[in-house]
Design a protein around this motif. Structure first.
Motif, PDB file in Angstrom:
ATOM      1  N   GLU A   6       0.878  -1.164   0.000  1.00  0.00           N
ATOM      2  CA  GLU A   6       0.000   0.000   0.000  1.00  0.00           C
ATOM      3  C   GLU A   6       0.912   1.211   0.000  1.00  0.00           C
ATOM      4  O   GLU A   6       1.825   1.300   0.808  1.00  0.00           O
ATOM      5  N   LEU A   7       0.627   2.143  -0.861  1.00  0.00           N
ATOM      6  CA  LEU A   7       1.597   3.215  -1.076  1.00  0.00           C
ATOM      7  C   LEU A   7       1.389   4.395  -0.134  1.00  0.00           C
ATOM      8  O   LEU A   7       0.279   4.664   0.303  1.00  0.00           O
ATOM      9  N   TYR A  54       3.655   5.368   2.648  1.00  0.00           N
ATOM     10  CA  TYR A  54       4.194   5.400   4.004  1.00  0.00           C
ATOM     11  C   TYR A  54       5.721   5.330   4.060  1.00  0.00           C
ATOM     12  O   TYR A  54       6.297   5.220   5.139  1.00  0.00           O
ATOM     13  N   GLU A  98       1.709  10.982  -4.665  1.00  0.00           N
ATOM     14  CA  GLU A  98       0.394  11.616  -4.795  1.00  0.00           C
ATOM     15  C   GLU A  98      -0.504  11.359  -3.582  1.00  0.00           C
ATOM     16  O   GLU A  98      -1.549  11.986  -3.452  1.00  0.00           O
ATOM     17  N   THR A  99      -0.121  10.438  -2.734  1.00  0.00           N
ATOM     18  CA  THR A  99      -0.984  10.101  -1.592  1.00  0.00           C
ATOM     19  C   THR A  99      -0.892  11.166  -0.509  1.00  0.00           C
ATOM     20  O   THR A  99       0.116  11.871  -0.389  1.00  0.00           O
ATOM     21  N   GLY A 100      -1.943  11.207   0.306  1.00  0.00           N
ATOM     22  CA  GLY A 100      -1.973  12.147   1.408  1.00  0.00           C
ATOM     23  C   GLY A 100      -0.885  11.910   2.443  1.00  0.00           C
ATOM     24  O   GLY A 100      -0.137  12.837   2.791  1.00  0.00           O
ATOM     25  N   PRO A 101      -0.763  10.691   2.950  1.00  0.00           N
ATOM     26  CA  PRO A 101       0.244  10.475   3.986  1.00  0.00           C
ATOM     27  C   PRO A 101       1.651  10.862   3.518  1.00  0.00           C
ATOM     28  O   PRO A 101       2.432  11.431   4.288  1.00  0.00           O
ATOM     29  N   ALA A 149       2.375  13.101   1.210  1.00  0.00           N
ATOM     30  CA  ALA A 149       2.434  14.558   1.054  1.00  0.00           C
ATOM     31  C   ALA A 149       2.643  15.236   2.403  1.00  0.00           C
ATOM     32  O   ALA A 149       3.344  16.262   2.501  1.00  0.00           O
ATOM     33  N   ALA A 150       2.063  14.676   3.454  1.00  0.00           N
ATOM     34  CA  ALA A 150       2.256  15.253   4.791  1.00  0.00           C
ATOM     35  C   ALA A 150       3.622  14.891   5.363  1.00  0.00           C
ATOM     36  O   ALA A 150       4.194  15.659   6.151  1.00  0.00           O
ATOM     37  N   HIS A 168       6.903  17.008   5.837  1.00  0.00           N
ATOM     38  CA  HIS A 168       7.073  17.937   6.963  1.00  0.00           C
ATOM     39  C   HIS A 168       7.685  17.271   8.197  1.00  0.00           C
ATOM     40  O   HIS A 168       7.892  17.950   9.208  1.00  0.00           O
ATOM     41  N   SER A 203      -1.767  14.687  12.644  1.00  0.00           N
ATOM     42  CA  SER A 203      -1.923  13.711  11.569  1.00  0.00           C
ATOM     43  C   SER A 203      -1.765  12.330  12.173  1.00  0.00           C
ATOM     44  O   SER A 203      -0.661  11.934  12.563  1.00  0.00           O
ATOM     45  N   HIS A 211      -1.881   9.733  10.531  1.00  0.00           N
ATOM     46  CA  HIS A 211      -0.996   9.011   9.617  1.00  0.00           C
ATOM     47  C   HIS A 211       0.465   9.151  10.027  1.00  0.00           C
ATOM     48  O   HIS A 211       1.226   8.185  10.023  1.00  0.00           O
ATOM     49  N   ILE A 245      -8.695   6.731  10.843  1.00  0.00           N
ATOM     50  CA  ILE A 245      -7.877   7.352   9.792  1.00  0.00           C
ATOM     51  C   ILE A 245      -6.733   6.429   9.394  1.00  0.00           C
ATOM     52  O   ILE A 245      -6.309   6.419   8.244  1.00  0.00           O
ATOM     53  N   SER A 253      -6.096   1.476   7.463  1.00  0.00           N
ATOM     54  CA  SER A 253      -5.388   0.724   6.441  1.00  0.00           C
ATOM     55  C   SER A 253      -3.915   0.557   6.820  1.00  0.00           C
ATOM     56  O   SER A 253      -3.309  -0.479   6.514  1.00  0.00           O
TER      57      SER A 253
END
Lengths: 788, 788
Positions: B144-145, B147, B174-177, B179-180, B183, B459, B461, B488, B491
């Protein structure tokens, strides 16, 4: 060109802002004496102070300035309130502009109305603290953080005249979904879609910490948002006069740039514009108490919730509250009846231009029925069960293609997926629609265009959020996803289900289209991917939600999938989950049969059983395509070996039909259930997902003690399709053995048969590890019987 | 200072890369003839081609260059392979460096070993296509992409000498986790933590689309990553000689900058450095077939999986494959025995410096037992049940504070939470540790420092991913989260559970510490937040996972929470979920009682019941703090009204104890279950979560038909705590009514009692809506009985 609004206008806006702040504080604190006509007493204050002040003054500030620009430009603006607990501000503003009393006449525009407005907030029987479904003008609750921007983009698609002003809190800006959502601008056409104007509100703090983005220097933020493809405008400060001036100028600049982009896009529709955004730095708890009990509160996380908390028992605290509320000068804001003064009321837009009254925020009023083709026209011809082979999702793809075609002029239907539309065999849609793409393109690219009906990005969060925004603003959509990875949006699903549950109970909210999932590339066919891609548990999560909202379908073949897909697209206010495979597979039912079977939700497949009206010795039940295949193959084994055994085959398409009718409206009656599953015969149930789900659905039924369920038990890896079923003991041999063993008298007489079936399993193990593919007798098996 | 490695070195690296590419293709395609000693025949090719070529050459390219820099600088480098399906490359490289054959002696370094290596890949009984637990050197499967980067940071914390080279695929970017996760550099100390070197690998395509980041101009990417706080170094091209030169120089530059940052940080530990990163643009499927069947393959998404697919049946395809493999010139790479030539083998680092042999990737070998204080020292004194009041999580916070203290020198324990450590009443930890924070600070900040033990970011994630990376590299941790929002990471939880399941079956993988969740601010106490924050369903998800892995605890008070928390921190290879409230609540058990009760997992609370050894008329069971409170209050009502009724109270702490022992190792025997719950008495069960969970856990037990479970049924809003239980019919009045109604003879004789209880509900409704708080008789209720 930036317009400098004159100082008089700004003074009025400041008063309007003060009115909104006053009403926000009043909601959090007061249950009586709403206009402070008398000195504040303990009994005027609510016994339990529940609410969040910190984010509110910023939200009110933005709302007031958006009102100005709407009036100045006759703009159509939807306000998305990202920060959690923005409820007091959104309620205050929709009340000030008159929307609230229109929607809720019991909250009138007078002193009694103010009292009721204050009292209901976070009060038993009242309204929640978020911008919930109860809040006019909202499509976004903001209770769980991170989805504001993706909802905003969903709302903007195919709404070219709309500006979605999206306030992003600096707390939620730390979440993954929000961090990815900034890139949504690569999927927005400047010609046929609307505008999203993100307003990143850096008030500096979350619950008990500073926020990351607030503690970056402007230069770094400018890089970040330039890198995300925006053109940031900074507004920073705490002195209200300067801030009003700067915010007005920033919005003028932003709207000028938007107008320029739209004008330019007519000539160069594929050129990705650099959309404006606003970075607003203002103090958390702005205009609230500076200090309480010697501790800094304004511009600190201590203003997050209730800045001064013991107002019923502590006179000093109550004095702080009273001084704070009087600092807004309510007499200057409201007339003797408690009505907003006319010069302030005149600042709000009129009619549907009021953000609280935007029809986009009550999408059902804009929703047009989706045009759908006759699903039977796509049916696979099935001469006799098992005689035809088809890829179920491919067939559905043909149907979806024509849904797109039929609604092309309305531009109100999109298909969403995390880069899996083709992989999931829905490629027919590309015959009539492109993938939306506003980044660079190359000559070798395939169906990428600035406008299209297919949204693909490798983020389930973005797919889900865009679709939610699209549906809630009155459109239709379809989301296809790998089954295992839909868990990525579990929590978004939860929040959407909660939204729908509450929205359905509000008569003024009109129905929106259902959120339709097609989960494919499912657990049983992960030949390429293995264990990490094997998880059928999303439907367990779904089954926990209210029965009014959710439906789960497990169509066993292409024609049943067609019926289910067509049905789901025609429903509203629901979440429909369809699980179906994409691989070539045998077809069982004609379209007529599929229709009757799906309408019933579950039923006996007479053609597969051997009971001849005499009642079964055993029931072989199945739900899902692979379990159905293995069940029928097991039935074949049993029919050959035990010609006198009376077998009943039951197939379940609509999982909720298994539940008791008091638990789910689709639940079949106990009489029907007993008729189908018997009251006393063993039931070997092959289920697509985790076996427990079946037990919890049927535990109230008479025959439950005789249910023996097989399903996915977390065994898997990269292997052949049949080996996956063997690993989880859902294969034909295990099912046949179980059927025999559940009939002890038979089992005792047929030890050789059981041994022979076990030997088949051994042979399978040896063969698959030697050859890397399934035994021909498994791979080539076909249902051998004619219809009876 | 950048070093220009000489051309001879680069030529060797190129050969090494070719060797890795050759082995990668071999794994995807061949089951025999591994060195192409004879012309390729159909039977040498696997019947089912399952694997992914596209990402692999880039991964191999990076690996080869990291080998160079490790040797040049004696660096300690961990390789995180983000892209999905990177398995062939990771396996090839760990094989080339000798690690693979050490771990798996059956895969030797000779021709037979090569054949076995090729055959096992994506083959029944073999290994998966991802960098799975089976892959030496991996802590990150990448199935699963999204992380990769957050795992990399988790691995780097408290490992100051480690460089974590993290390859981020442009799909997962492109995934949210993901992208965060960029930081995360705001939470990494340049003094006491290690380095993360992100390598963003832009090969341009995902499954069937270009990627967003690959289609942005360099200038925009440079802004983006500068904005994220990095110093990007670009390497771009497809010509191998130039690319080797540029990549070597880029790594030299990066490592020089890292060294400079570390040197400077000694003087200015709080100054956030601008860490280097590499943006590598190289063709997808690089060095693979340029074209197949007239369609572009290299540098296109068509190279994503198997670029040429019909190699058994189509001679032209097989010729393409053979030419492709021979293009790497295997004779130039492997000697006559099939062993990598010595001049190439010499390029790999030695011993534990080999990335496949990094002990950090098998964290169990580095793991030191956590030091824990005596939990009983924190016990709340409970003179008699209900006499004391405490905040359970506050008590646990004191214990956690001392865990931090005891392990301060080892620096191997951290507490994670999405800005909720204080909100969840764990603030005691701040007496001994700060929150980690590398962004700007202000004088008004509270316990923010470049080094600390508490990780807070909004977050879930990031919290989950950091913790996973930290645990998998041999450390310990604790994650506290609002119950509703742990969904959240559903997965991510799934993927971690899957990792643990497989890792436990590999003898060479040593146990890692358990992942411990404290879910608090739970469904029954959302007075501030309402419906959006109400969801107890995470434990349903957890219960679907393998019983070897998961545990769910519902401690009813502070002392039981202490026992459970202490116990969980001492376990390994598990995922422990603890659900407990943070509000002041009555305490039931002394520490001794708590210990016995928790060790049993569930038990009869004799002190609360009235059966006096005669056996009960009814069993009142409960799991969770609020359900326990309401059950005991219901028992009090019943005892007063029906002094002759024999009631048994059963409390469940360890939810898995309810399951049959064949389903879960904690499951109590049927004998014990029947003894506790009886075989025939009605059981009114008040459960913390969704009621179905109890049914699915106990459906095999004899008394299941008599179980009547109440729990959360999706009714809720912002209201009083007691009203929440009433809305879901879990309150004392509903429970008491149900108990009576389940005893029909009694119910028939006591219609007045039932009416009186219903009248209490009406009184509650009226009171709460009038006063905004609960009736005193509810609010002030205390358990009135002494111990018996």
């Amino acid at each position: 060109m930036a317009i400098d609004p004159d100082a008089g206008d700004l003074a009025l806006i400041d008063r309007y802002w003060r009115a909104a702040n006053y009403l926000s504080v009043g909601q959090i604190y007061l249950m009586d004496n709403p206009l402070l006509r008398e000195p504040l007493k303990a009994e005027h204050v609510k016994p339990r102070l529940l609410g969040h002040w910190g984010t509110t003054p910023g939200l009110n500030f933005i709302y007031a300035h958006l009102n100005r620009i709407i009036r100045a430009r006759d703009a159509d603006v939807l306000y998305i309130c990202g920060p959690g607990h923005g409820g007091p501000g959104m309620v205050a503003n929709t009340y000030l502009e008159g929307t609230y009393s229109q929607v809720y006449p019991e909250i009138g525009e007078d002193e009694a109305g103010l009292k009721a407005l204050f009292r209901q907030f976070s009060f038993p029987g009242g309204i929640p603290s978020h911008a919930a479904p109860e809040t006019p003008g909202s499509i976004h609750e903001g209770g769980e953080l991170g989805y504001a921007l993706v909802h905003a983009y969903g709302a903007a698609f195919d709404n070219p005249d709309l500006v979605v002003a999206c306030v992003v809190g600096d707390g939620e800006a730390e979440t993954g979904p929000l961090a990815a959502a900034w890139h949504s601008n690569k999927f927005l056409s400047p010609v046929s879609d609307g505008t999203v104007l993100p307003i990143l509100h850096l008030n500096g703090y979350k619950i008990a910490n500073p926020t990351v983005l607030a503690r970056l220097p402007d230069e770094e933020l400018a890089h970040l948002f330039t890198g995300y493809g925006y053109d940031p405008i900074f507004v920073e400060g705490h002195e209200s006069q300067a801030m009003h001036r700067d915010m007005a100028a920033a919005l003028d600049t932003a709207f000028d740039r938007i107008a320029a982009i739209r004008a330019a896009a007519k000539d160069e529709p594929a050129r990705r514009p650099r959309w404006p955004m606003i970075v607003l730095r203002s103090p958390k708890g702005w205009t609230g108490p500076k200090e309480v009990d010697g501790k800094v509160v304004e511009n600190h996380w201590r203003s997050h919730q209730v800045p001064v908390s013991e107002c019923r028992t502590n006179v000093a605290h109550r004095d702080i509250l009273e001084a704070w509320m009087r600092s807004y000068d309510p007499e200057d804001l409201f007339d003797a009846d408690g009505r907003l003064k006319p010069e302030l009321r005149a600042l709000a837009p009129m009619g549907a231009r009021r953000m609280g009254a935007s029809p986009h925020a009550n999408g059902g009023v804009l929703r047009k029925e989706l045009r759908t083709p006759d699903a039977t026209a796509y049916a696979v011809a099935v001469e006799r069960p098992g005689a035809a082979e088809a890829q179920a999702t491919k067939v559905l793809g043909d149907y979806l293609r024509d849904v797109i075609r039929l609604n092309a002029a309305e531009r109100n239907f999109r298909v969403f997926g995390p880069d899996e539309t083709a992989s999931n065999r829905l490629s027919s849609v590309f015959e009539v629609a492109d993938r939306v793409w506003m980044a660079e393109t190359l000559p070798t690219d395939d169906h990428l265009a600035p406008e299209g009906r297919v949204m693909e990005v490798l983020s389930e969060h973005l797919c889900q959020g865009w679709l939610e925004g699209y549906l809630l603003t009155g459109r239709h959509g379809f989301f296809s996803c790998y089954e295992a990875f839909i868990h990525i949006v579990d929590s978004m699903f939860n929040q959407h289900a909660k939204w729908l549950k509450v929205a359905r109970e509000l008569p003024w909210r009109k129905p929106v289209s259902s959120l339709n999932y097609l989960l494919t590339s499912h657990v049983w066919r992960q030949d390429h991917n293995g264990f990490s891609h094997q998880d059928p548990g999303f439907i367990d999560l779904v089954a926990n939600k209210g029965s009014d909202i959710v439906r789960v379908y497990l169509p066993p073949d292409a024609n049943t999938l067609l019926w289910v897909g067509d049905h789901c697209l025609k429903t509203w206010n629901r979440i429909n989950v369809i699980v179906a495979g994409k691989q070539p597979a045998p077809q069982w039912l004609t379209m007529d049969e599929a229709t009757s079977h799906c309408e019933a939700g579950l039923g006996i497949w007479d053609w597969a059983g051997t009971e001849e009206g005499l009642g079964p010795d055993i029931v072989m039940a199945c739900a899902g395509d692979v379990p159905t295949l293995e069940t029928l193959a097991a039935v074949d084994l049993l029919r050959r070996a035990l010609p006198h055994l009376r077998i009943r085959v039951v197939n379940v398409v609509d999982l909720m039909a298994l539940q008791s009718p008091q638990h789910h409206p689709h639940g079949v009656s106990d009489e029907d259930f007993d008729r189908i599953f018997t009251r006393d015969r063993p039931v070997v149930f092959a289920h697509h997902g985790y076996p427990y789900l079946i037990h919890r659905l049927v535990y109230k039924r008479a025959n439950h003690p005789n249910f023996h369920v097989r399903g996915f038990v977390e065994e898997g890896t990269t292997t052949t399709p049949f080996d996956m079923t063997v690993m989880n003991k859902l294969d034909r041999y295990h099912l046949a053995i179980e059927a025999i063993e559940r009939l002890p008298a038979l089992a005792e007489r047929k030890p050789d048969l059981i041994a022979a079936l076990k030997a088949k399993l051994d042979a399978h193990h040896a063969y698959v590890r030697e050859h890397g593919e399934d035994m021909p007798e498994v791979h080539d098996w076909k249902w051998p019987y004619a219809r009876q």
